[in-house]
Design a protein around this motif. Structure first.
Motif, PDB file in Angstrom:
ATOM      1  N   ALA A 211      50.069  63.759  88.033  1.00 37.44           N
ATOM      2  CA  ALA A 211      48.909  64.505  87.580  1.00 37.44           C
ATOM      3  C   ALA A 211      49.196  65.120  86.226  1.00 37.44           C
ATOM      4  O   ALA A 211      50.340  65.461  85.907  1.00 37.44           O
ATOM      5  N   ALA A 212      48.148  65.239  85.429  1.00 36.94           N
ATOM      6  CA  ALA A 212      48.224  65.926  84.150  1.00 36.94           C
ATOM      7  C   ALA A 212      47.505  67.254  84.279  1.00 36.94           C
ATOM      8  O   ALA A 212      46.326  67.298  84.667  1.00 36.94           O
ATOM      9  N   GLY A 213      48.238  68.322  83.987  1.00 33.47           N
ATOM     10  CA  GLY A 213      47.642  69.645  84.026  1.00 33.47           C
ATOM     11  C   GLY A 213      47.129  70.040  82.656  1.00 33.47           C
ATOM     12  O   GLY A 213      47.822  69.862  81.642  1.00 33.47           O
ATOM     13  N   LEU A 214      45.913  70.588  82.607  1.00 32.07           N
ATOM     14  CA  LEU A 214      45.289  71.021  81.359  1.00 32.07           C
ATOM     15  C   LEU A 214      45.040  72.521  81.421  1.00 32.07           C
ATOM     16  O   LEU A 214      44.583  73.044  82.446  1.00 32.07           O
ATOM     17  N   ARG A 215      45.365  73.191  80.331  1.00 32.69           N
ATOM     18  CA  ARG A 215      45.089  74.616  80.222  1.00 32.69           C
ATOM     19  C   ARG A 215      44.598  74.934  78.816  1.00 32.69           C
ATOM     20  O   ARG A 215      45.149  74.429  77.840  1.00 32.69           O
ATOM     21  N   ARG A 216      43.580  75.785  78.749  1.00 32.42           N
ATOM     22  CA  ARG A 216      43.217  76.409  77.484  1.00 32.42           C
ATOM     23  C   ARG A 216      43.729  77.835  77.557  1.00 32.42           C
ATOM     24  O   ARG A 216      43.341  78.607  78.437  1.00 32.42           O
ATOM     25  N   VAL A 217      44.612  78.154  76.629  1.00 27.59           N
ATOM     26  CA  VAL A 217      45.390  79.387  76.725  1.00 27.59           C
ATOM     27  C   VAL A 217      45.216  80.195  75.446  1.00 27.59           C
ATOM     28  O   VAL A 217      45.230  79.648  74.335  1.00 27.59           O
ATOM     29  N   GLY A 218      45.056  81.501  75.596  1.00 30.07           N
ATOM     30  CA  GLY A 218      45.056  82.374  74.441  1.00 30.07           C
ATOM     31  C   GLY A 218      46.449  82.510  73.874  1.00 30.07           C
ATOM     32  O   GLY A 218      47.455  82.332  74.581  1.00 30.07           O
ATOM     33  N   PHE A 219      46.546  82.821  72.606  1.00 23.48           N
ATOM     34  CA  PHE A 219      47.861  83.001  71.993  1.00 23.48           C
ATOM     35  C   PHE A 219      48.663  84.102  72.675  1.00 23.48           C
ATOM     36  O   PHE A 219      49.886  84.148  72.557  1.00 23.48           O
ATOM     37  N   ASP A 220      47.949  84.988  73.415  1.00 26.44           N
ATOM     38  CA  ASP A 220      48.657  86.045  74.143  1.00 26.44           C
ATOM     39  C   ASP A 220      49.097  85.611  75.532  1.00 26.44           C
ATOM     40  O   ASP A 220      49.678  86.392  76.276  1.00 26.44           O
ATOM     41  N   GLY A 221      48.787  84.375  75.916  1.00 18.98           N
ATOM     42  CA  GLY A 221      49.208  83.851  77.207  1.00 18.98           C
ATOM     43  C   GLY A 221      48.130  83.824  78.260  1.00 18.98           C
ATOM     44  O   GLY A 221      48.341  83.270  79.349  1.00 18.98           O
TER      45      GLY A 221
END
Length: 818
Positions: free
Chosen positions: A663-673
């Motif tokens: 599986a490929a995990g996708l995340r959109r993350v803020g620069f603060d984590g």
């Protein structure tokens, strides 16, 4: 056959031309094989041409003449004996004199020469001299006779058979060497000798190895009526044929049942078999030849399709996506190259997940060490005939020289299983169509006869086992005035608009069948700069720095290219890092684009692997053999498995022999984590294939483009995508902290990110010129760590975590350092 090397006792001295007065009377010990440049360097009579502005101080070399002299002994020839003087290579315009009498004249460094001297050897010392005249002046005079033809540089390199880049290139120095650059020897033989041995090894579909060996002999004048026996041994099998009296050639075929197949790296093993060819008459052995072969079959699929036509190399029936690098001469002073130097350079390509090296047409036919090492490592070789970027006359004397060198080198290289493709030349067909040659030529020949008639005919005779391409780029089988030679639907393409006029994202406009050249410039590593120019010249406009930047408006293109993506630093050290970072990003971007379009696109050959001196260039390894950051980007981009983003999709490349499941995990993350959106996508990617996975709008749509990053991860691989260019991103310039500790062989540096950090690198050579770091260009999310390993013997570890060594893209967002 008795072979005696003639490498000892040589001297060299000036014989004419604008030689400085302090050198004109010097007689210098000469190393053979060698060149005048290296001999004068060894004698400390000239400055190192690779340093500072010394190249410009040595332009007088271009029109100088030199005389090599030695004395050797050779007993008089017996009545039935031949005695030959053999030069494997002379660079380039030479007159050979033996015992005061002229033997011959040469004008081609790409071929060997043999002189029958049986009537000239005698008791006592025999003087031998080789005079080298200016190759530049020879070319200038010849073009007056055959007509001047277009070329990109001022020197007429296309009018003499010398390494084209000897005369300067957009990455190379204008240092025109001269000398006995390959071995020289005396050969004594009776009856007959092996003049040519061509082992052609292929693999039948049923796994049978097929060795077809062609042999040509030269007979002495007294042996025409003698039968000769040729014995060939491969593995445990031996076959013999008789060459009847009067004949000079023969062919043997040996079938090896269940032969072990030779494969490119990543596809299988590289077994090699010794082939011993022995020539005999009734009295015993006369001559012998040894080679190694690998059983494999190489084809080129150029099938017409709904797009245009394919361009896919196949080995043993298996399509190969070419992850390639262009190869130029590893040192401009060729005779300094050793097997160890070749091995180190080729191993850097292997470590970068490369499976092919293209021997570019402005250089040379490489020596046996290069091909042997590629055979052993499974690196395919694309071999250009050495004609590059110019129109070439098809009249005499050039025609005979080009065909003679081609014939000799094709025969020489046939044993090597790594050699996969012959190419007619570099950018000559393209040049004829696009570079305003036609008015200048006004009907003169320009090389078409070589590319479309002579080379194919020669290969049909000598090496029908390998595919041939008329020129790179070209669209084979089509009139170049109808289908452009650089059309991305056919054949090969070179992509230089991106670097010259656009941006590396310009690659998105084309989906070539095979991209044989593309690249982006950067200066060499800091240590290499420090070794080659003075501290006061660390300025992109200094004369010394510019002398080591040969591309037209090279620094302007570097700065305009950076300006598309990041602030262009004014301070030199920050500028140096920014240029290297932009080269790395351009490399990764272009390769991901090409690999992501397989199987429409089936090849990527980056320009270029290596440099021949310290210079700002497209190389990923600089002239001192140090890896630029782009080398690490290349290694990651050429890994068998790759994740990349394109147009709101995840591109999953699986160029490995097993299916990729998971599986490929996708995340959109803020620069603060902060995780702002997430998704998971199953992976079931067959071997040797690519899949495009559309991504959810919630994941790929940023709320704050300046402070968010999109991350994809699978099986330890990571890809990141930013929603804005660096100059608009809210990087934290102080996001990193580091701990360093000693480990066996060097230090480990553990870097921790407090905020998103992009393209983290340890530029260890700034502290220790011999230091090598295991990785670069790592992206970290807040709270993540990465440990870099630095191989070094440096005693003081503190500098390795200093602000100009521990680098990132974030630091370029800060004000320029003092």
């Amino acid at each position: 056959m008795i072979r005696t090397d003639l490498h000892a006792g040589w001297t060299v001295r000036a014989a004419g031309g604008p030689v400085p007065a302090e050198l004109a009377a010097e007689i210098v010990p000469a190393t053979v094989p060698g060149t005048v440049h290296t001999d004068l360097l060894d004698a400390e009579l000239i400055p190192d041409p690779f340093l500072g502005e010394n190249e410009a101080a040595l332009v007088w070399f271009h029109r100088a003449a030199w005389l090599y002299e030695t004395t050797f002994t050779a007993a008089p020839a017996a009545a039935d004996e031949r005695v030959d003087l053999v030069f494997e290579g002379l660079d380039t315009v030479a007159t050979i004199t033996l015992d005061g009498a002229e033997l011959g004249r040469t004008a081609n460094m790409h071929r060997s020469y043999r002189f029958d001297v049986r009537d000239r050897v005698r008791d006592g010392g025999i003087p031998l001299a080789v005079r080298f005249d200016s190759a530049l002046e020879y070319a200038e005079e010849l073009q007056k006779v055959i007509g001047e033809r277009p070329r990109p540089y001022r020197h007429p390199f296309n009018a003499v058979r010398k390494m084209a880049c000897s005369f300067g290139w957009d990455w190379g120095p204008d240092l025109q060497t001269a000398g006995i650059w390959k071995p020289v020897r005396v050969e004594r033989w009776r009856v007959a000798r092996l003049a040519s041995v061509r082992p052609l090894a292929t693999l039948d579909a049923d796994g049978t190895g097929r060795l077809t060996l062609h042999v040509e002999v030269e007979r002495s004048g007294l042996s025409a009526a003698t039968d000769l026996t040729v014995e060939v041994t491969v593995g445990a099998q031996t076959a013999r044929i008789v060459i009847p009296a009067g004949d000079i050639s023969g062919m043997i075929e040996i079938l090896v049942e269940g032969a072990q197949a030779w494969w490119p790296i990543g596809y299988g093993d590289q077994p090699l078999s010794d082939v011993v060819t022995t020539l005999r008459d009734e009295s015993g052995e006369l001559d012998a030849h040894r080679a190694r072969v690998g059983f494999r079959t190489v084809t080129l699929d150029e099938t017409a399709d709904e797009i245009g036509s394919a361009f896919t190399l196949q080995v043993n029936g298996t399509p190969i996506f070419v992850r390639g690098l262009n190869w130029i001469p590893e040192d401009h002073l060729l005779t300094r190259l050793t097997r160890e130097v070749y091995a180190a350079a080729i191993d850097r390509a292997v470590e970068a997940n490369t499976n092919l090296l293209r021997v570019w047409g402005g250089g040379i036919y490489e020596n046996e060490d290069f091909y042997d090492l590629c055979d052993e490592r499974g690196i395919l070789v694309w071999q250009d005939f050495p004609l590059a970027c110019a129109a070439y006359a098809e009249e005499e004397p050039l025609r005979s020289e080009i065909l003679a060198e081609a014939r000799e080198n094709v025969a020489r290289l046939t044993p090597h299983p790594s050699l996969a493709l012959w190419n007619g030349g570099n950018e000559n067909i393209w040049g004829h169509e696009d570079w305003d040659w036609k008015p200048a030529l006004d009907g003169l020949t320009w090389g078409a006869g070589y590319y479309y008639e002579d080379f194919p005919a020669l290969l049909a005779e000598l090496d029908p086992t390998r595919p041939y391409h008329p020129g790179s780029p070209s669209s084979p089988g089509h009139d170049p005035e109808v289908i452009h030679p650089n059309d991305d639907r056919y054949g090969t393409r070179h992509e230089w608009e991106a670097w010259n006029r656009e941006d590396y994202t310009h690659h998105d406009n084309f989906r070539p069948r095979f991209c044989a050249e593309f690249g982006w410039q950067a200066p060499p590593t800091w240590s290499t700069l420090r070794e080659s120019i003075a501290p006061e010249d660390f300025d992109q406009e200094s004369p010394a720095f510019l002398l080591h930047q040969k591309a037209e408006d090279g620094n302007g293109k570097l700065n305009r290219g950076m300006a598309h993506h990041m602030r262009v630093p004014e301070e030199f050290e920050a500028w140096h890092w920014a240029t290297q970072l932009n080269q790395a990003r351009a490399t990764a971007y272009a390769i991901a684009h090409l690999r992501g379009h397989a199987p429409r696109t089936m090849g990527s050959i980056l320009w270029q692997l290596n440099d021949c001196w310290p210079v700002t260039s497209w190389a990923v390894v600089d002239g001192a053999g140090r890896r630029k950051p782009a080398w690490y980007a290349l290694r990651r981009s050429y890994a068998p498995r790759l994740l990349a983003f394109r147009d709101g999709n995840l591109v999953v490349v699986n160029d490995s022999p097993a299916a990729w499941r998971g599986a490929a995990g996708l995340r959109r993350v803020g620069f603060d984590g902060t995780v702002l959106a997430a998704a998971s996508h199953p992976l079931d990617i067959p071997a040797r294939s690519v899949r495009i996975i559309p991504l959810d709008e919630a994941v790929i749509t940023p709320g704050d483009p300046a402070r968010e990053v999109l991350v994809a991860e699978a099986d330890g691989l990571r890809a990141t995508h930013l929603f804005a260019e660096d100059f608009d991103l809210a990087y934290d310039p102080a996001a990193l902290s580091a701990d360093i500790s000693p480990v066996e062989g060097g230090y480990s540096i553990t870097v921790t990110a407090a905020s998103f950090a992009r393209d983290i690198a340890v530029l260890a050579d700034k502290i220790d010129p011999d230091a090598v770091v295991d990785d670069m260009l790592v992206d970290l999310l807040p709270g993540e760590t990465h440990t870099f390993l630095v191989r070094t013997t440096w005693a003081d570890p503190s500098g390795f975590v200093g602000p100009v060594v521990l680098r990132s893209a974030n630091a370029l967002a800060a004000p320029a350092e003092a």
